[in-house]
Scaffold this active site. Sequence first.
Site, PDB file in Angstrom:
ATOM      1  N   SER A  63       0.478  -1.139   0.304  1.00 59.27           N
ATOM      2  CA  SER A  63       0.123  -0.398  -0.086  1.00 59.27           C
ATOM      3  C   SER A  63       1.298   1.145   0.195  1.00 59.27           C
ATOM      4  CB  SER A  63      -1.483   0.014   1.472  1.00 59.27           C
ATOM      5  OG  SER A  63      -1.706  -1.165   1.632  1.00 59.27           O
TER       6      SER A  63
HETATM    7  N1  SAH Z   1       0.618  -5.588   4.523  1.00 62.02           N
HETATM    8  C1  SAH Z   1       1.039  -5.942   3.224  1.00 62.02           C
HETATM    9  C2  SAH Z   1      -0.040  -5.134   2.050  1.00 62.02           C
HETATM   10  C3  SAH Z   1       0.068  -6.805   1.020  1.00 62.02           C
HETATM   11  S1  SAH Z   1      -1.058  -6.668  -0.312  1.00 62.02           S
HETATM   12  C4  SAH Z   1       2.154  -5.113   3.077  1.00 62.02           C
HETATM   13  O1  SAH Z   1       2.537  -3.581   4.309  1.00 62.02           O
HETATM   14  O2  SAH Z   1       2.968  -5.458   1.892  1.00 62.02           O
HETATM   15  C5  SAH Z   1      -2.726  -7.856   0.472  1.00 62.02           C
HETATM   16  C6  SAH Z   1      -2.238  -8.838   1.214  1.00 62.02           C
HETATM   17  O3  SAH Z   1      -2.921 -10.044   1.475  1.00 62.02           O
HETATM   18  C7  SAH Z   1      -1.699  -9.912  -0.560  1.00 62.02           C
HETATM   19  O4  SAH Z   1      -0.217 -10.397  -0.119  1.00 62.02           O
HETATM   20  C8  SAH Z   1      -2.262 -10.567  -0.453  1.00 62.02           C
HETATM   21  O5  SAH Z   1      -1.422 -12.245  -0.901  1.00 62.02           O
HETATM   22  C9  SAH Z   1      -2.877 -11.286   0.522  1.00 62.02           C
HETATM   23  N2  SAH Z   1      -4.311 -11.987   1.072  1.00 62.02           N
HETATM   24  C10 SAH Z   1      -5.476 -11.879  -0.125  1.00 62.02           C
HETATM   25  N3  SAH Z   1      -6.373 -13.181   1.038  1.00 62.02           N
HETATM   26  C11 SAH Z   1      -6.395 -13.368   1.820  1.00 62.02           C
HETATM   27  C12 SAH Z   1      -6.365 -14.218   2.984  1.00 62.02           C
HETATM   28  N4  SAH Z   1      -7.666 -14.388   2.920  1.00 62.02           N
HETATM   29  N5  SAH Z   1      -5.487 -14.396   4.272  1.00 62.02           N
HETATM   30  C13 SAH Z   1      -4.586 -14.127   4.142  1.00 62.02           C
HETATM   31  N6  SAH Z   1      -3.806 -13.148   3.086  1.00 62.02           N
HETATM   32  C14 SAH Z   1      -4.961 -12.911   2.250  1.00 62.02           C
END
Ligand code: SAH
Length: 210
Positions: A63
């Site tokens: 993000s």
């Molecule tokens: N907080 C992160 C943002 C990652 S983007 C950062 O600082 O980089 C969101 C993430 O959520 C992705 O990596 C995706 O794989 C994960 N995601 C999607 N669905 C999910 C689920 N059901 N359980 C756990 N993670 C999930």
Amino acid sequence: MDDADHEAARRELVAGLRRRLDVDERTLAAIESVPRHEFVPERHGSRAYADRPLPIGHDQTISAPHMVAVMTDLLDVGPGDRVFEVGTGCGYHAAVVAEIVGPGNVYSVEYVPELAEAARERLQRLGYDVTVRAGDGRTAFPDEARFDAAYLTCAPADGIPDQIVDRVRSGGRVVGPVGRAGTQRLVRLTVGEESVDREDHGGVRFVPMQ
Ligand code: SAH
């Protein structure tokens, strides 16, 4: 860019966030402490301190810093609070929250095993004591006591799943995006004994929850 350049760029980013956002100094201090360039793919290193999202592989994104700041502020946590993150991604947001709550207090789950593994190694190398598991946010950390707060960095289409809300103690908060692409809203739930209070914090764009 060397470390001094990164540090200067980071200070400038935080100065910009301070002007534009109404967030706590504690949140800004956390952003100023975390080396975001260590979390983005090397080829994007020079853009690590621009206020925008970046790709982190596997079709996922880190993000923009202002979104991390706003969400971290809405969590309203302090030292010693235990926090549950759904969607570790590269681990950046978890590191920012760990700066505030301290070592051993952030529990994060990531759906893509390769991202979970990379984030676990990266956080450890940078000195962040964050517990990272590969799996689904709906069922992660079943044996942990209820958390003081939880947040999602992926958007469930139909509202934050009860299984996640149930992991938070009464009086605690859940922050995250909800809805389908194009119509997502950032919401904050405050969990009560009998009911859950919901606030809307505007339109956002996140990857969908799996
Ligand atoms: N907080 C992160 C943002 C990652 S983007 C950062 O600082 O980089 C969101 C993430 O959520 C992705 O990596 C995706 O794989 C994960 N995601 C999607 N669905 C999910 C689920 N059901 N359980 C756990 N993670 C999930």
